[in-house]
Motif scaffolding. Structure first.
Motif, PDB file in Angstrom:
ATOM      1  N   LEU A 298      -4.909 -15.603  -8.241  1.00 34.07           N
ATOM      2  CA  LEU A 298      -4.449 -16.003  -7.634  1.00 34.07           C
ATOM      3  C   LEU A 298      -2.748 -15.383  -6.515  1.00 34.07           C
ATOM      4  O   LEU A 298      -2.930 -14.667  -5.842  1.00 34.07           O
ATOM      5  CB  LEU A 298      -3.649 -17.363  -6.885  1.00 34.07           C
ATOM      6  CG  LEU A 298      -4.335 -18.218  -5.632  1.00 34.07           C
ATOM      7  CD1 LEU A 298      -4.867 -17.646  -4.638  1.00 34.07           C
ATOM      8  CD2 LEU A 298      -3.999 -19.273  -5.346  1.00 34.07           C
ATOM      9  N   THR A 299      -1.953 -14.610  -7.933  1.00 37.29           N
ATOM     10  CA  THR A 299      -0.563 -14.981  -7.575  1.00 37.29           C
ATOM     11  C   THR A 299      -0.396 -13.581  -7.705  1.00 37.29           C
ATOM     12  O   THR A 299      -0.210 -12.501  -6.880  1.00 37.29           O
ATOM     13  CB  THR A 299       0.395 -14.825  -9.122  1.00 37.29           C
ATOM     14  OG1 THR A 299       0.525 -16.308  -9.196  1.00 37.29           O
ATOM     15  CG2 THR A 299       2.243 -14.831  -8.688  1.00 37.29           C
ATOM     16  N   GLN A 300      -1.514 -12.705  -8.137  1.00 34.50           N
ATOM     17  CA  GLN A 300      -1.003 -11.186  -8.581  1.00 34.50           C
ATOM     18  C   GLN A 300      -2.574 -10.545  -7.150  1.00 34.50           C
ATOM     19  O   GLN A 300      -1.737  -9.860  -6.201  1.00 34.50           O
ATOM     20  CB  GLN A 300      -2.684 -10.638  -9.710  1.00 34.50           C
ATOM     21  CG  GLN A 300      -2.584  -9.294  -9.401  1.00 34.50           C
ATOM     22  CD  GLN A 300      -0.516  -8.412  -9.680  1.00 34.50           C
ATOM     23  OE1 GLN A 300       0.159  -9.138 -10.717  1.00 34.50           O
ATOM     24  NE2 GLN A 300      -0.758  -7.195  -9.131  1.00 34.50           N
TER      25      GLN A 300
ATOM     26  N   ARG B 222       0.654 -11.001  -4.778  1.00 28.87           N
ATOM     27  CA  ARG B 222       1.076  -9.594  -4.437  1.00 28.87           C
ATOM     28  C   ARG B 222       1.109  -8.608  -3.912  1.00 28.87           C
ATOM     29  O   ARG B 222       1.351  -7.945  -3.143  1.00 28.87           O
ATOM     30  CB  ARG B 222       2.298 -10.039  -6.045  1.00 28.87           C
ATOM     31  CG  ARG B 222       3.378  -8.700  -5.991  1.00 28.87           C
ATOM     32  CD  ARG B 222       3.883  -8.585  -7.223  1.00 28.87           C
ATOM     33  NE  ARG B 222       3.960  -9.741  -7.978  1.00 28.87           N
ATOM     34  CZ  ARG B 222       3.625 -10.843  -8.760  1.00 28.87           C
ATOM     35  NH1 ARG B 222       2.095 -10.228  -9.308  1.00 28.87           N
ATOM     36  NH2 ARG B 222       4.119 -12.168  -8.458  1.00 28.87           N
ATOM     37  N   ASP B 223      -0.295  -8.117  -4.513  1.00 23.36           N
ATOM     38  CA  ASP B 223      -1.139  -6.930  -3.878  1.00 23.36           C
ATOM     39  C   ASP B 223      -0.973  -7.075  -2.455  1.00 23.36           C
ATOM     40  O   ASP B 223      -1.124  -5.855  -1.120  1.00 23.36           O
ATOM     41  CB  ASP B 223      -2.419  -6.882  -4.112  1.00 23.36           C
ATOM     42  CG  ASP B 223      -1.931  -6.174  -5.915  1.00 23.36           C
ATOM     43  OD1 ASP B 223      -1.245  -5.872  -6.216  1.00 23.36           O
ATOM     44  OD2 ASP B 223      -3.760  -6.917  -6.882  1.00 23.36           O
ATOM     45  N   PHE B 224      -1.720  -8.849  -1.903  1.00 23.93           N
ATOM     46  CA  PHE B 224      -2.503  -7.822   0.034  1.00 23.93           C
ATOM     47  C   PHE B 224      -0.882  -8.169   0.474  1.00 23.93           C
ATOM     48  O   PHE B 224      -0.572  -7.609   1.496  1.00 23.93           O
ATOM     49  CB  PHE B 224      -2.291  -9.318  -0.197  1.00 23.93           C
ATOM     50  CG  PHE B 224      -3.205  -9.834   2.032  1.00 23.93           C
ATOM     51  CD1 PHE B 224      -4.282  -8.898   1.971  1.00 23.93           C
ATOM     52  CD2 PHE B 224      -2.385 -11.003   2.620  1.00 23.93           C
ATOM     53  CE1 PHE B 224      -4.450  -9.056   3.106  1.00 23.93           C
ATOM     54  CE2 PHE B 224      -2.989 -10.551   3.642  1.00 23.93           C
ATOM     55  CZ  PHE B 224      -4.248  -9.849   4.239  1.00 23.93           C
TER      56      PHE B 224
ATOM     57  N   PRO C  54      -6.918  -6.866  -2.105  1.00 22.58           N
ATOM     58  CA  PRO C  54      -6.729  -7.374  -3.285  1.00 22.58           C
ATOM     59  C   PRO C  54      -8.665  -7.548  -3.793  1.00 22.58           C
ATOM     60  O   PRO C  54      -9.182  -7.733  -2.724  1.00 22.58           O
ATOM     61  CB  PRO C  54      -6.575  -8.781  -3.518  1.00 22.58           C
ATOM     62  CG  PRO C  54      -5.668  -9.030  -2.403  1.00 22.58           C
ATOM     63  CD  PRO C  54      -6.628  -7.696  -1.536  1.00 22.58           C
ATOM     64  N   ALA C  55      -9.094  -7.025  -4.828  1.00 22.08           N
ATOM     65  CA  ALA C  55     -10.453  -7.449  -5.143  1.00 22.08           C
ATOM     66  C   ALA C  55     -10.619  -9.576  -4.797  1.00 22.08           C
ATOM     67  O   ALA C  55      -9.889  -9.748  -4.919  1.00 22.08           O
ATOM     68  CB  ALA C  55     -10.788  -7.329  -6.843  1.00 22.08           C
TER      69      ALA C  55
ATOM     70  N   ASN D 124     -10.038 -16.163  -0.884  1.00 26.33           N
ATOM     71  CA  ASN D 124     -10.408 -15.248  -0.066  1.00 26.33           C
ATOM     72  C   ASN D 124     -10.974 -15.009   1.656  1.00 26.33           C
ATOM     73  O   ASN D 124     -10.850 -13.824   2.041  1.00 26.33           O
ATOM     74  CB  ASN D 124     -12.053 -14.733  -0.518  1.00 26.33           C
ATOM     75  CG  ASN D 124     -11.979 -14.439  -2.030  1.00 26.33           C
ATOM     76  OD1 ASN D 124     -10.827 -13.773  -2.285  1.00 26.33           O
ATOM     77  ND2 ASN D 124     -13.029 -14.767  -2.864  1.00 26.33           N
ATOM     78  N   GLN D 125     -11.484 -15.670   1.684  1.00 27.99           N
ATOM     79  CA  GLN D 125     -11.798 -15.960   3.679  1.00 27.99           C
ATOM     80  C   GLN D 125     -10.355 -15.393   4.652  1.00 27.99           C
ATOM     81  O   GLN D 125     -10.756 -14.526   5.395  1.00 27.99           O
ATOM     82  CB  GLN D 125     -12.308 -17.607   3.823  1.00 27.99           C
ATOM     83  CG  GLN D 125     -12.608 -17.649   5.395  1.00 27.99           C
ATOM     84  CD  GLN D 125     -13.906 -17.157   5.701  1.00 27.99           C
ATOM     85  OE1 GLN D 125     -14.656 -16.693   5.096  1.00 27.99           O
ATOM     86  NE2 GLN D 125     -13.899 -16.037   7.046  1.00 27.99           N
ATOM     87  N   MET D 126      -9.331 -15.875   3.949  1.00 32.45           N
ATOM     88  CA  MET D 126      -8.168 -15.660   4.480  1.00 32.45           C
ATOM     89  C   MET D 126      -7.227 -13.897   4.366  1.00 32.45           C
ATOM     90  O   MET D 126      -7.455 -13.640   5.646  1.00 32.45           O
ATOM     91  CB  MET D 126      -6.807 -16.192   4.015  1.00 32.45           C
ATOM     92  CG  MET D 126      -5.428 -15.743   4.810  1.00 32.45           C
ATOM     93  SD  MET D 126      -4.322 -16.544   3.261  1.00 32.45           S
ATOM     94  CE  MET D 126      -4.058 -15.155   2.735  1.00 32.45           C
ATOM     95  N   VAL D 127      -8.120 -13.645   3.614  1.00 26.38           N
ATOM     96  CA  VAL D 127      -8.171 -11.928   3.596  1.00 26.38           C
ATOM     97  C   VAL D 127      -8.501 -11.975   4.223  1.00 26.38           C
ATOM     98  O   VAL D 127      -8.668 -10.502   5.198  1.00 26.38           O
ATOM     99  CB  VAL D 127      -8.614 -11.241   1.983  1.00 26.38           C
ATOM    100  CG1 VAL D 127      -8.511  -9.734   1.760  1.00 26.38           C
ATOM    101  CG2 VAL D 127      -6.977 -11.823   1.128  1.00 26.38           C
TER     102      VAL D 127
END
Length: 451
Positions: free
Chosen positions: A191-193, A196-198, A204-205, A223-226
């Motif tokens: 979740l942290t990675q 950070r990617d986002f 992020p995958a 995932n829904q937030m992304v």
């Protein structure tokens, strides 16, 4: 951006993995210590009884065998005891060199029980005349003898053996604690990675929506937030693109009508300037809303890009560009976006950084490469020779829709120039610094990781 060494050490100390690991390790160590102590207490009495009974039995049987055997057969009997039972019998002499018995928690109780059965004059030793063993004295008539048993027959686990087993159990327990900590920390690390990617503009995958209910719900929500934020970003780009098209079409008609209208030169130039400013503001909105995808990053020759941009800007009549660009500076990025950033900085300096008492804006563009191998950094500096900005207002420059006209002079625009720079550079994982230049003016510094 890579954390400093001190912050990395602090993060290790405060990380969930190490907290869980140390807590499990402390719990295991405490439990094992209590278990060893309990076993020692519970086992003490039975072990004393067992060893005492064995010693008493061996001494009693040996005493009876020697007493009731024929004198001519005693030599053969002693040989049998040594070869088959590991029991040796020696005469006790006054000049024997006798060392005290082993100093351990069992020996005092063993001596007490054995003396109660064999007599108060029974002696014990751990070594007689340099020969190590478990030595016990006994009497036959008026003669005294030593009976020696092998230590292995009457001793339990030694301190070294206890330490060995405790070490094995500790290592296994710590490995188990590390494994459990990894299982607990893995979903949070993912979740942290992903976060950070986002934050760096990457998509992020999707996180796996399985495992404990709490982890599953957290991953599903992320995932829904992304997806929602990506949709909002896409919708905003579409809306702004539509607004741009809808506004620029009437602006083009207005430009044409102004050209054809019977107006004075001053009125025509004023209206053309207003239309140009509106078109520039629309362009700033689109630049600010446009996402910078990390997937579009390529190897960019920063030195050539800066040189080309400076050359193009030097054609402006009211600008003088001074360059000090180190050759061979390369970085991963989007060349179009980086060039847009440099153009924004030059335009910002041209508008706001006019040299006092001069009609020409002097702008310095510098580029240097420092460090070795993986620690190489490219430093880009764009600075003007204007009035600068009050120090307490520098942070306001990077906020969208902010223009510090009182410090930099009147200018037109939406106040998105430096906000676009900050947004693009954050997607490139670069560091942006803004400060007043020594001698007057504003200095904007960009630090990027070099290839």
């Amino acid at each position: 951006m890579k954390l400093p060494f001190s912050l990395r050490i602090a993060s290790l100390k405060s990380g969930l993995f190490w907290r869980t690991f140390f807590l499990l390790g402390a719990l295991t160590t405490t439990s094992m210590t209590a278990w060893v102590g309990m076993i020692s207490v519970v086992q003490h009495e039975p072990q004393v009884q067992q060893i005492s009974a064995q010693v008493i039995s061996v001494v009693t049987i040996t005493h009876a065998a020697l007493t009731h055997s024929a004198p001519e057969l005693r030599r053969e009997l002693l040989f049998e005891l040594v070869s088959n039972e590991g029991i040796r019998v020696f005469p006790l002499e006054e000049d024997d060199k006798v060392e005290p018995p082993a100093d351990n928690a069992l020996m005092p109780d063993i001596e007490k029980l054995v003396k109660a059965k064999l007599g108060a004059d029974t002696r014990f030793s751990s070594k007689v005349n340099g020969v190590a063993g478990f030595w016990v004295s006994f009497n036959i008539d008026d003669d005294q003898y030593w009976l020696m048993l092998e230590r292995e027959r009457i001793r339990g686990l030694t301190g070294i053996q206890w330490l060995g087993w405790a070490s094995v159990v500790s290592v296994v327990s710590l490995l188990g604690a590390a494994f459990i900590s990894s299982l607990i920390n893995l979903p949070l690390r993912r979740l942290t990675q992903a976060t950070r990617d986002f934050a760096q503009g990457k998509r992020p995958a999707p996180l796996p929506e399985k495992g404990p209910i709490e982890i599953m719900e957290a991953n599903r929500s992320f995932n829904q937030m992304v997806d929602d934020l990506q949709q909002v970003e896409s919708d905003r780009a579409v809306i702004l693109a539509g607004i741009s098209h809808d506004l620029r079409t009437p602006l083009a008609r207005m430009q044409l009508e102004v050209e054809m209208a019977n107006l004075s030169d001053d009125a025509r130039e004023g209206m053309q300037s207003d239309i140009g400013q509106m078109d520039a503001i629309i362009g700033q909105f689109l630049d600010y809303a446009k996402p910078t995808e990390a997937s579009s990053f390529i190897n960019v020759n920063i030195s050539e890009l800066l040189s080309d941009t400076a050359h193009e800007a030097s054609r402006l009549p009211d600008v003088r560009i001074n360059t000090d660009i180190a050759p061979g500076a390369h970085a991963m990025g989007n060349a179009t976006d980086i060039k847009r950033v440099i153009n924004n900085l030059i335009e910002n300096a041209r508008r706001y950084g006019k040299t006092p008492g001069s009609d020409v804006t002097e702008i310095d563009i510098k580029c240097s490469v420092k460090g070795m191998h993986t620690s190489k950094r490219i430093t880009i500096e764009v600075q003007d020779h204007g009035n600068g900005v009050p120090p307490e207002q520098i942070e306001q420059l990077l906020k969208p829709f902010t223009r510090l006209d009182t410090a930099r002079g009147q200018a037109n625009g939406a106040g998105l120039g430096l906000a676009i720079v900050e947004r693009v550079m954050s997607r490139h994982n670069a560091e942006l610094n803004v400060r007043n230049r020594d001698g007057g003016g504003l200095l904007i510094q960009i630090v990027m990781k070099a290839l």
